[in-house]
Design an enzyme around this catalytic site. Structure first.
Site, PDB file in Angstrom:
ATOM      1  N   CYS A  20       0.595  -1.382   0.347  1.00 19.78           N
ATOM      2  CA  CYS A  20       0.044  -0.222   0.153  1.00 19.78           C
ATOM      3  C   CYS A  20       0.750   1.223  -0.029  1.00 19.78           C
ATOM      4  O   CYS A  20       1.488   1.474   0.987  1.00 19.78           O
ATOM      5  CB  CYS A  20      -1.081  -0.217   0.987  1.00 19.78           C
ATOM      6  N   CYS A  25      -0.206   3.940   2.654  1.00 17.45           N
ATOM      7  CA  CYS A  25      -0.216   3.670   3.838  1.00 17.45           C
ATOM      8  C   CYS A  25       1.335   3.727   4.522  1.00 17.45           C
ATOM      9  O   CYS A  25       1.976   4.350   5.086  1.00 17.45           O
ATOM     10  CB  CYS A  25      -0.505   2.552   4.047  1.00 17.45           C
ATOM     11  N   ASP A  26       2.366   3.679   3.611  1.00 21.30           N
ATOM     12  CA  ASP A  26       3.880   2.948   3.831  1.00 21.30           C
ATOM     13  C   ASP A  26       4.692   4.015   3.734  1.00 21.30           C
ATOM     14  O   ASP A  26       5.683   3.999   3.419  1.00 21.30           O
ATOM     15  CB  ASP A  26       4.044   1.522   3.718  1.00 21.30           C
TER      16      ASP A  26
END
Length: 520
Positions: free
Chosen positions: A343, A346-347
């Site tokens: 992702c 998100c990361d």
């Protein structure tokens, strides 16, 4: 910190509270402490049942726990749960007061069967869209299990510990210093991870019921195709059930949706909620947080679930969708959350100012590379074929960015690291057959979707891609079993097409049922 409009909305949510909820904070000299206290006091202003007090204990960062009727719940927040995590706090209050939505009794029995004591920490980023789901699941587990503690930790306030543990992805769930999981995950898969790590008991109180009943139509999958199939079946007066790991399916992980005709813009979680509300208007039995293990092909189908439960049905409609495709190369699983991610939203923040690789040159891969280019120092896209497969408009945008590179004819071989985090992608140059090592700080895998048909091998005819082979009316190779949506050979994996295919499968199942009845 909470504006008047939000307080009004919260007051409405908390109006039904009949349980005393205490938000007990620690003492702290951190600059964010006042922000936390303002948030907690704002919540308390929304209900006479909620109070805020100090534990009198010192803590390095702002933190608090939730107490109900004088007893600890096992839920703790370390950090200020703002951004996406504010919903986790609100739900924790509602669930602690038994006013939220809990899993059904069978799932609760599985949670209670976990062998304690269980002490978990989840490191999150407040900008992460997947983190709240995991935090909320584990908070629920803590409320259901008598010896289960869960602490949400804002990784931005614990950088030294994040570095020590080698965390490079969120959410990261740890038991002690052991990483149990990193990234998005469904409740049923997370429960399986905990069962594997902690074990489970089989006391009479925690034994899961085995027989979930007989239905005219059983739909496997709760995404657009499955929800549509269930609604159309119920409208025909058939006793209908859905078994799924979650309502919404892959939609839950979809951001902006601009091609749902008549709805100019929506988002996956919102559309999933609408599917759930629409299903709620019909007498559809929903067995959520479950996965199918096998299906029999007899006239009365028996569907065995991984939990050991069974459901029987006259007709089965498979709409189990797809999941993110993995590379399946050495190092991928070993370094998940420690340099390997799926992702970018998100990361990506973990790789600010660092060099990253994106594996996959389709739309998802190129979109990820474009997003990451605004964060990382440099982004390199690796594509197996000779050319990128993404839409031209995306390819043009990617090539216009000064800090991106594209390497084609690249076959990923393995991911290497130092035992703590990944540091290189080893790939084969398909034009020369040479093996090359590409040093990199992070690797984002974006190679498309894989149909969820692992439970069907030997049961139905599958295409080489793993998709279910269907005819023009959604029949499969087995009488009485139908399929719809992304799990099938139907071209163009689109939400609106999946909904139509789900309806078509339900109407075909009803038509076949009527024809069979007329012939008897």
């Amino acid at each position: 910190m909470l504006d008047d409009a939000l307080k009004t909305e919260l007051a409405s949510l908390f109006a039904t509270l009949t349980t005393d909820i205490l938000l007990r904070h620690d003492e702290c000299q951190h600059p964010a402490q006042e922000e936390l206290l303002s948030m907690l006091r704002g919540l308390a202003e929304c209900s006479s049942r909620i109070t805020v007090t100090s534990s009198g204990e010192a803590h390095a960062i702002p933190s608090f726990c939730i107490v109900r009727n004088g007893a600890k719940t096992g839920i703790r927040f370390s950090g200020v749960p703002g951004g996406h995590e504010f919903s986790s706090l609100v739900l924790a209050v509602l669930n602690s007061a038994e006013k939220g939505k809990l899993p059904d009794e069978a799932i609760q029995a599985r949670i209670q069967a976990l062998k304690g004591p269980i002490r978990l920490r989840t490191f999150v980023s407040l900008s992460c869209e997947n983190c709240p789901d995991v935090v909320q699941m584990l908070n629920l587990f803590a409320l259901i299990h008598s010896d289960f503690d869960h602490e949400m930790i804002d990784g931005g306030l614990r950088q030294e510990e994040v570095t020590r543990l080698g965390i490079q992805g969120v959410p990261s769930v740890l038991s002690g210093d052991t990483l149990l999981h990193s990234g998005r995950i469904s409740l049923v898969d997370l429960l399986s991870v905990l069962e594997k790590h902690f074990g489970k008991s089989e006391s009479p109180e925690t034994v899961v019921p085995k027989d979930l009943g007989f239905f005219d139509v059983l739909v496997i999958g709760g995404g657009p195709a499955g929800s549509s199939a269930a609604i159309y079946s119920a409208r025909k007066g058939l006793k209908t059930a859905i078994v799924a790991d979650r309502i919404g399916g892959q939609l839950q992980e979809t951001r902006g949706i601009e091609n749902m005709i008549s709805i100019p813009y929506t988002e996956g979680p919102g559309l999933s909620a609408e599917l759930s509300r629409h299903l709620g208007r019909y007498p559809v039995s929903i067995f959520e947080h479950r996965k199918v293990k096998s299906i029999s092909k007899e006239e009365r189908k028996e569907v065995l679930l991984e939990s050991g439960e069974t459901i029987r049905a006259h007709s089965v409609i498979i709409a189990s969708g797809a999941k993110w495709r993995e590379l399946g190369i050495p190092g991928e699983k070993e370094y998940l959350g420690r340099g390997v991610a799926f992702c970018p939203h998100c990361d990506g923040p973990f790789y600010k100012g660092r060099a990253v690789a994106v594996i996959g040159g389709g739309n998802s891969g190129v979109e990820a590379a474009i997003d990451l280019a605004g964060i990382a120092s440099h982004v390199t896209v690796f594509e197996y074929n000779a050319d990128l497969k993404a839409d031209l408009v995306l390819v043009d945008k990617l090539r216009s960015l000064p800090n991106t590179t594209v390497i084609t004819n690249a076959k990923s071989r393995r991911i290497e690291g130092d035992g703590h985090k990944a540091n290189a992608l080893v790939y084969e140059d398909r034009t020369t057959n040479e093996e090359r090592v590409f040093a990199v700080d992070g690797i984002f895998v974006q190679i498309g979707l894989l149909p969820n048909t692992g439970f069907l091998k030997g049961t139905l005819d599958l295409a080489p891609s793993g998709e279910i082979v269907i005819d023009a009316k959604n029949r499969t190779s087995a009488p009485g079993i139908y399929a719809a949506g992304d799990v099938t050979t139907t071209p163009f994996k689109q939400i609106i097409i999946a909904m139509g295919e789900g309806a078509k499968a339900a109407l075909t199942a009803f038509e076949d049922r009527m024809l069979a009845g007329a012939q008897r």
